[in-house]
Scaffold this motif. Structure first.
Motif, PDB file in Angstrom:
ATOM      1  N   LEU A   1      35.233  13.438  21.531  1.00  0.00           N
ATOM      2  CA  LEU A   1      34.020  14.289  21.303  1.00  0.00           C
ATOM      3  C   LEU A   1      33.684  14.464  22.917  1.00  0.00           C
ATOM      4  CD1 LEU A   1      33.222  16.205  19.088  1.00  0.00           C
ATOM      5  CD2 LEU A   1      30.857  15.580  18.726  1.00  0.00           C
ATOM      6  N   HIS A   2      33.338  12.701  23.426  1.00  0.00           N
ATOM      7  CA  HIS A   2      32.598  13.067  25.036  1.00  0.00           C
ATOM      8  C   HIS A   2      33.413  13.173  25.426  1.00  0.00           C
ATOM      9  CE1 HIS A   2      28.382  12.665  23.407  1.00  0.00           C
ATOM     10  NE2 HIS A   2      28.910  12.419  22.451  1.00  0.00           N
ATOM     11  N   GLU A   3      34.703  13.071  25.088  1.00  0.00           N
ATOM     12  CA  GLU A   3      35.964  13.114  26.334  1.00  0.00           C
ATOM     13  C   GLU A   3      36.132  11.764  27.052  1.00  0.00           C
ATOM     14  OE1 GLU A   3      35.425  16.495  28.665  1.00  0.00           O
ATOM     15  OE2 GLU A   3      36.274  18.024  26.785  1.00  0.00           O
ATOM     16  N   ARG A   4      36.355  11.136  26.377  1.00  0.00           N
ATOM     17  CA  ARG A   4      36.512   9.508  26.808  1.00  0.00           C
ATOM     18  C   ARG A   4      38.084   9.226  26.525  1.00  0.00           C
ATOM     19  NH1 ARG A   4      32.707   5.706  25.912  1.00  0.00           N
ATOM     20  NH2 ARG A   4      30.387   6.383  26.588  1.00  0.00           N
ATOM     21  N   ASP A   5      38.569   8.161  27.762  1.00  0.00           N
ATOM     22  CA  ASP A   5      40.390   7.807  27.699  1.00  0.00           C
ATOM     23  C   ASP A   5      40.442   7.080  25.817  1.00  0.00           C
ATOM     24  OD1 ASP A   5      42.754   7.483  28.114  1.00  0.00           O
ATOM     25  OD2 ASP A   5      41.966   5.285  28.060  1.00  0.00           O
ATOM     26  N   VAL A   6      41.259   7.588  25.132  1.00  0.00           N
ATOM     27  CA  VAL A   6      41.497   7.266  24.039  1.00  0.00           C
ATOM     28  C   VAL A   6      41.731   5.697  24.022  1.00  0.00           C
ATOM     29  CG1 VAL A   6      43.116   7.475  21.635  1.00  0.00           C
ATOM     30  CG2 VAL A   6      42.480   9.124  22.935  1.00  0.00           C
ATOM     31  N   GLN A   7      42.668   4.859  24.617  1.00  0.00           N
ATOM     32  CA  GLN A   7      42.631   3.405  25.207  1.00  0.00           C
ATOM     33  C   GLN A   7      42.035   2.621  25.309  1.00  0.00           C
ATOM     34  OE1 GLN A   7      45.556   2.202  24.413  1.00  0.00           O
ATOM     35  NE2 GLN A   7      46.787   3.966  24.251  1.00  0.00           N
ATOM     36  N   GLU A   8      40.861   3.511  26.046  1.00  0.00           N
ATOM     37  CA  GLU A   8      39.845   2.798  26.065  1.00  0.00           C
ATOM     38  C   GLU A   8      38.856   2.740  24.619  1.00  0.00           C
ATOM     39  OE1 GLU A   8      35.285   4.231  28.625  1.00  0.00           O
ATOM     40  OE2 GLU A   8      37.704   5.016  29.686  1.00  0.00           O
ATOM     41  N   LEU A   9      38.774   4.006  23.947  1.00  0.00           N
ATOM     42  CA  LEU A   9      38.040   3.633  22.468  1.00  0.00           C
ATOM     43  C   LEU A   9      38.930   2.683  21.706  1.00  0.00           C
ATOM     44  CD1 LEU A   9      37.221   7.674  22.019  1.00  0.00           C
ATOM     45  CD2 LEU A   9      35.660   5.427  22.645  1.00  0.00           C
ATOM     46  N   LEU A  10      39.995   2.649  21.677  1.00  0.00           N
ATOM     47  CA  LEU A  10      40.942   2.143  20.820  1.00  0.00           C
ATOM     48  C   LEU A  10      40.645   0.582  21.117  1.00  0.00           C
ATOM     49  CD1 LEU A  10      44.334   3.131  20.816  1.00  0.00           C
ATOM     50  CD2 LEU A  10      42.572   3.229  18.683  1.00  0.00           C
ATOM     51  N   GLU A  11      40.058   0.019  22.543  1.00  0.00           N
ATOM     52  CA  GLU A  11      40.156  -1.885  22.748  1.00  0.00           C
ATOM     53  C   GLU A  11      38.727  -1.707  22.312  1.00  0.00           C
ATOM     54  OE1 GLU A  11      39.993  -2.149  27.154  1.00  0.00           O
ATOM     55  OE2 GLU A  11      42.229  -1.849  26.610  1.00  0.00           O
ATOM     56  N   LYS A  12      37.917  -1.047  22.108  1.00  0.00           N
ATOM     57  CA  LYS A  12      36.637  -1.118  21.522  1.00  0.00           C
ATOM     58  C   LYS A  12      36.659  -1.475  20.197  1.00  0.00           C
ATOM     59  CE  LYS A  12      33.169   0.826  25.481  1.00  0.00           C
ATOM     60  NZ  LYS A  12      32.644   2.430  25.331  1.00  0.00           N
TER      61      LYS A  12
END
Lengths: 820, 351
Positions: free
Chosen positions: B117-128
């Motif tokens: 929703l806040h247009e972050r990178d998916v890969q970055e999110l997956l790492e979190k």
């Protein structure tokens, strides 16, 4: 042995542990590292941790340990890289070339940086190479099925449009024309995406695509036969080539997102056949170009790794040693002036000279102005137990240590175990055929000792190898007892002389009814072979083995009690002599010593007396006449006296000791006010070790009394049950011989009787497997366990405390074996 | 069959219970925390950890260390242990173990959806994302635009699907309804887990219902406090509370109408177990509430180990380990940012 104490007397080797001393070393800061290094080479000091209240990173040399940890990490990294590249570290013997630690650190860091850079470059190349390979495959595979796929996709598209139209037509028939006109324009817009998705995820991929676009896609997948390397992860995996046909921008966005989510690599693909061919050739050209670059890089890397591998073991050892040195240095406390380190360590007394030499050498080698100071401290703390074992005795000592490490300087049962353990084993395993098999197996280990000890063995092999000398002794003794039982795979031989018995006449008709007659002298060694196979064989052997077990048991238990005497004299504990050793001796021997005597008398005289009867009625009605069971004159009187002695010795064991201890404690308490002044100079050293040594401070009479009560009851009941326990010698040897008879007669002889080659061969094979599996392996294990129990429980509970702790010196030899 | 677990429990559960109790013995003690709190740099922390069970996981990390690496490696250890136990488990223990991870799954779903929703990178999110809450198609969540799509595309394949029944709307996703979705899902999850434990019966039901009730009550309080001053209506708030626990139903009525923290306090102090938590806080304060709840939770989790032959130990162990990793993260952060005076603010001692 006997009343010896301190370092004054000739070394007692294994009989008692080495005399130890607590020494204090004051080492100047500048020579500390070298000193500890030399001491580690010597390996005769066990350092005490004087900083146990500090956490690891608060200690003096935490920085160096971190450095070593870092170096060890780099080395592990190298090892991993070498493993990947298939370069094995050279196993050539490591000669001590002095490398400075700091130099080594710099060198390792440089090499690591070089290697990581090379890897990064190589990885980049590898990645683009893998991408190209994938691309090529996509081009090939997709080219094959693209035309047909596209055709069916358009067909389906049209069909779907038609369906839609039909549905719509009910509501809005007026739009029908418009529908058909858009149909054509949509058909043109049909786009596609090609790429690779891993096979495991392909089903989910298809499902999600279907759901996300509500079925408005056409997906074609073709599996690739051989697994290929994924460019991102660099792992080999099985993949599918896919091609998705879609219509519309929104669908495209969704599909692209889904592809990303599934880690599917997309590749551009041309519709035109000519362009496809062009691209394939272009990609192939790039691939071969990249391939040669990568190969050159790999060669370079291999070269680097080989250089590392040459010195790897040496570095590894060096780092390990360095780490252990600093660990040890961390255990020393820093002097107030911060100019020297103070160490406290246990060392055997005999090593004093060597340690002093080493200290001197270290201070000379490090050009230190002040030498290290070596002094002996006096302490009440109990020193560690140290036996100087060799490769032969160490396994036997292990058997004792597995029960409990001997208290400092108490009599070591390990010495007697060397003989009694294999002997008791052999009593249960008496068969010289089996003994020879066992001997051959263990000789194999002993002969190849040098080679085997340097390599890693399996769990069980390792254990067998460690106990090779124990097994050798066991097999030698079982050959000996095998000759006594006259059994070789359960067959009797007349090796030493012809049998003393023969039939009455030539026909031998009445051999099994009336019996044989004695024609010669008694068979010189062991059981006469004539017993073998007779009906009375079992009763005869049972009676023999049972009596023998009791004799052996009583002898071993007496040895145990004698050792408690030796302990009492060694530690100067006269109470234990008078109120433990003597009554115990009397109790055991007046009952079971007497039984043993009766057995021997019966054997010598050949009397028919019933020993059960004698023993039982000795308790039940000691005054009755013995009648037929009398073995020697005045037997009744002797029995009465013995019984009385046994009865008296019970309260003798129980009562005086706790009361005397109480009295002694009270005396000491009274005298305390006078001795206090004298004790001031010791106050310092005592205060240091205040955590121990105050064992006599509290004296709880009831506790001591209950303790003594338990001991007494244990001994009295134990005398009976332990003697009975030795009958396992008879039971197991009976089981062993009966089992081998069964295998011999019911397998081998039965097979022989058929006169058929095939049956005979099968029979022999079964016989060999049964002999090896059941008799040689299982029976060895069970006899081993029973011998172990007889030593741990029946023998050692008479004297062994076993609450010491092992001497664990700081030594580089021990460090080599560890992996960390 | 309360009281008869001892007869049959060890057939399937004995090995794993032994394993989990062994793992528990590796949890940090107060002495460990003391040592950790004295560390000066992250390298010191690494050195201390190398002597613990975390050692092998950290030993190959090159020296300039980051807090995230430490936390990541420590979590990896927990995940490895969990996976090992899951592999060895038989029914119904394996289902029970899977239930433990659903909470993380919900958090991950929410994380990814909010992130996209806040247009972050998916890969970055997956790492979190928490590795325990991963599922196959988690990355696909980014495609979804509204709840309905979210459900239809991805979640229908996950164990979370049944929990979604209450929150399928066609509304576009925004922060507010994502948060509502998280709480609705969590409510459904807790209720389902509770029901599952009741079905298992015996000591498991007894202990787990206590632990889950505490969890539900804590969430109820948190929801109340977080929703004060937002546009969430009382009825909506009431709907987010789980339908079990000590506060159900009368406490929920009271919490639903609370307008400030002191009213929450008033409502909660009627319940003796929570009285002690609130008595530690001064009036009007809600900062330390989290810590107070964590402390109470840890106490209860430790008690779960006092009884044998039940599955609660697995839940308790996972929770305790997570708490330990949280502690470790806090300590590392404090050390890394030179805020050592605040180390004790958020560390919850386990033993």
């Amino acid at each position: 042995m006997g009343d010896t104490r301190g370092g004054c007397c000739p070394p007692m080797d294994l009989f008692r542990s080495e005399t130890m001393q607590l020494v204090q070393l004051i080492i100047p800061m500048e020579s500390a590292r070298l000193t500890v290094y030399y001491l580690g080479k010597l390996g005769l000091l066990q350092f005490k941790d004087l900083n146990s209240d500090k956490s690891p990173f608060q200690r003096t040399y935490a920085g160096q340990i971190k450095k070593c940890g870092e170096m060890a990490r780099t080395l592990r990294f190298f090892k991993e890289q070498m493993l990947k590249a298939g370069v094995s570290p050279s196993a050539k013997s490591v000669e001590e070339t002095e490398i400075d630690v700091d130099d080594l650190e710099v060198k390792l860091a440089e090499l690591e940086a070089e290697l990581t850079e090379m890897n990064a470059n190589g990885e980049k190349l590898q990645r683009s190479y893998n991408e190209l390979v994938e691309y090529k495959i996509v081009l090939r595979k997709a080219g094959d099925f693209f035309p047909s796929a596209q055709h069916s996709a358009t067909a389906r598209q049209r069909e779907m449009e038609l369906n839609q139209m039909v549905e719509e037509s009910i509501e809005t028939p007026l739009l029908q024309e418009q529908g058909t006109s858009t149909d054509l324009s949509k058909q043109v817009k049909l786009g596609f995406v090609t790429g690779l998705v891993s096979r495991g995820k392909s089903m989910a991929f298809e499902r999600i695509l279907f759901r996300a676009t509500r079925g408005n896609v056409f997906l074609e997948q073709v599996p690739i036969e051989a697994p290929i390397t994924d460019p991102v992860s660099g792992e080999k995996m099985e993949k599918n080539v896919f091609m998705v046909f879609y219509s519309g921008e929104r669908a495209k966005n969704k599909i692209l997102k889904i592809c990303d989510a599934f880690g599917a690599n997309r590749y551009p693909f041309a519709e035109d056949c000519g362009k496809q061919a062009l691209m394939i050739s272009e990609v192939s050209g790039k691939i071969s170009e990249l391939k040669s670059t990568i190969d050159a890089g790999l060669l370079h890397r291999d070269h680097l790794l080989r250089t590392i591998s040459d010195q790897f073991e040496q570095w590894n050892l060096k780092v390990k040693k360095e780490k252990s040195i600093h660990h040890t240095l961390n255990m020393l406390s820093l002097d107030v002036t911060k100019k020297c380190l103070v160490a406290e360590a246990w060392s055997p007394v005999f090593a004093t000279k060597q340690i002093q030499d080493v200290l001197q050498r270290a201070s000379v080698d490090s050009n230190s102005q002040v030498g290290a100071i070596f002094q002996v401290l006096h302490t009440r703390e109990s020193p560690p137990t140290y036996f100087r074992t060799n490769k032969f005795t160490s396994a036997f000592q292990e058997i004792v240590d597995a029960y409990g490490v001997a208290k400092y300087q108490e009599a070591n049962p390990g010495v007697y175990t060397i003989v009694t353990f294999p002997f008791l084993f052999a009593v249960m395993f008496g068969d010289w055929g089996h003994g020879i098999c066992l001997l051959l197996a263990t000789l194999f280990f002993i002969i190849r000792e040098k080679k085997l000890s340097s390599q890693k063995l399996g769990d069980i092999t390792e254990m067998t190898f460690g106990g090779r000398y124990v097994i050798m002794m066991m097999s030698l003794f079982s050959i000996y007892t095998g000759f006594i039982y006259n059994e070789c795979f359960s067959v009797a031989f007349d090796l030493f002389a012809p049998s003393a018995y023969a039939c009455r006449d030539l026909s031998c008709r009445d051999a099994y009814s009336i019996g044989l007659i004695k024609v010669r002298d008694t068979y010189p060694f062991g059981v006469d072979p004539a017993w073998h196979g007779t009906r009375s064989e079992l009763p005869f052997l049972n009676s023999l083995k049972m009596k023998m077990s009791i004799l052996l048991g009583v002898a071993q238990m007496n040895l145990g009690i004698l050792l408690s005497y030796s302990n009492a004299t060694f530690f100067g504990n006269s109470l234990n002599i008078w109120f433990q050793f003597i009554p115990q001796m009397i109790f055991l021997n007046s009952l079971f010593g007497y039984l043993s005597l009766l057995i021997i008398v019966k054997w010598c005289t050949g009397s028919q007396a019933d020993l059960y009867h004698i023993m039982i009625y000795m308790f039940l009605s000691p005054t009755d006449e013995l009648g037929d069971n009398q073995l020697f004159p005045y037997q009744k009187t002797v029995q009465l006296v013995l019984l009385l002695l046994a009865l008296v010795s019970v309260p003798w064991m129980l009562l005086p000791k706790p009361f005397l201890l109480k009295k002694r404690h009270e005396n000491r308490h009274q005298g305390q006010s006078y001795t206090q002044v004298q004790g001031t100079d010791d106050a310092l050293s005592e205060a240091k070790h205040d955590s121990h040594g105050h064992g006599h401070e509290e004296f709880e009479f009831s506790e001591v009394f209950v303790h003594q009560l338990i001991h007494t009851i244990e001994f009295v009941l134990g005398a009976v049950s332990n003697t009975a326990s030795y009958l396992r010698l008879w039971a197991l040897s009976l089981a062993h011989s009966q089992l081998s008879i069964v295998f011999y007669e019911k397998v081998l002889l039965l097979a022989w009787g058929y006169n058929n080659m095939v049956i005979l061969v099968v029979g022999i094979i079964i016989f060999i497997f049964a002999t090896v599996g059941v008799l040689l392996i299982m029976e060895t294990l069970s006899a081993f366990l029973h011998a172990l129990r007889l030593h741990w429980v029946e023998f050692q509970n008479k004297f062994y405390e076993g609450d010491g702790y092992k001497f664990y010196p700081f030594s580089f030899i021990l460090i080599d074996d560890e992996d960390y | 069959m309360y009281g008869f677990e001892a007869m049959t429990f060890n057939i399937h559960g004995g090995y794993l219970e032994a394993i989990v109790r062994g793992h528990r013995a590796g949890l940090f003690t107060a002495a460990d925390y003391n040592n950790l709190c004295q560390c000066e740099t992250l390298d010191d922390i690494k050195m201390h950890l190398s002597a613990t069970e975390y050692g092998p996981y950290l030993q190959n990390e090159p020296s300039p260390l980051h807090t995230t690496t430490i936390v990541e490696k420590c979590t990896l250890k927990l995940v490895d242990e969990y996976k090992h136990m899951l592999c060895q488990a038989t029914e119904p223990l394996s289902t029970f173990l899977e239930y433990i991870t659903y909470g993380h799954m919900i958090d991950n779903v929410v994380l990814i959806v909010t992130g996209t929703l806040h247009e972050r990178d998916v890969q970055e999110l997956l790492e979190k994302c928490h590795p325990l809450g991963m599922f196959d198609s988690i990355a696909t969540l980014a495609v979804a635009q509204n709840m309905r799509e979210l459900y239809r595309l991805v979640l229908v394949d996950t164990p979370l699907a049944p929990y979604f029944s209450e929150c399928i709307t066609s509304e576009d996703l925004d922060d507010m309804n994502i948060e509502i979705m998280r709480n609705t899902l969590y409510k459904a999850y807790l209720e389902d887990f509770y029901k599952f434990c009741q079905k298992l019966g015996g000591a498991t039901a007894e202990i787990m219902s206590d632990l889950l009730a505490f969890e539900a009550d804590r969430r109820a309080v948190n929801i109340t406090i977080n929703s004060i001053g937002t546009e969430l209506t009382r009825d909506d708030r009431r709907k987010l509370y789980s339908n079990f626990g000590l506060l159900y139903p009368y406490g929920h009525e009271e919490l639903a109408v609370c307008e400030d923290i002191d009213q929450v306090r008033g409502a909660m102090e009627k319940y003796p177990p929570y009285q002690s938590i609130f008595s530690k806080l001064s009036y009007g304060e809600s900062q330390m509430l989290d810590k107070a709840f964590y402390e109470e939770e840890v106490k209860r989790l430790c008690l779960a180990f006092e009884q044998q032959f039940h599955y609660g130990v697995f839940f308790a162990y996972m929770r305790l380990r997570e708490q330990e990793i949280r502690n470790l993260m806090w300590i590392s952060e404090c050390v890394a940012q030179n805020q050592k005076s605040r180390v004790h603010d958020s560390v919850v001692f386990i033993f």
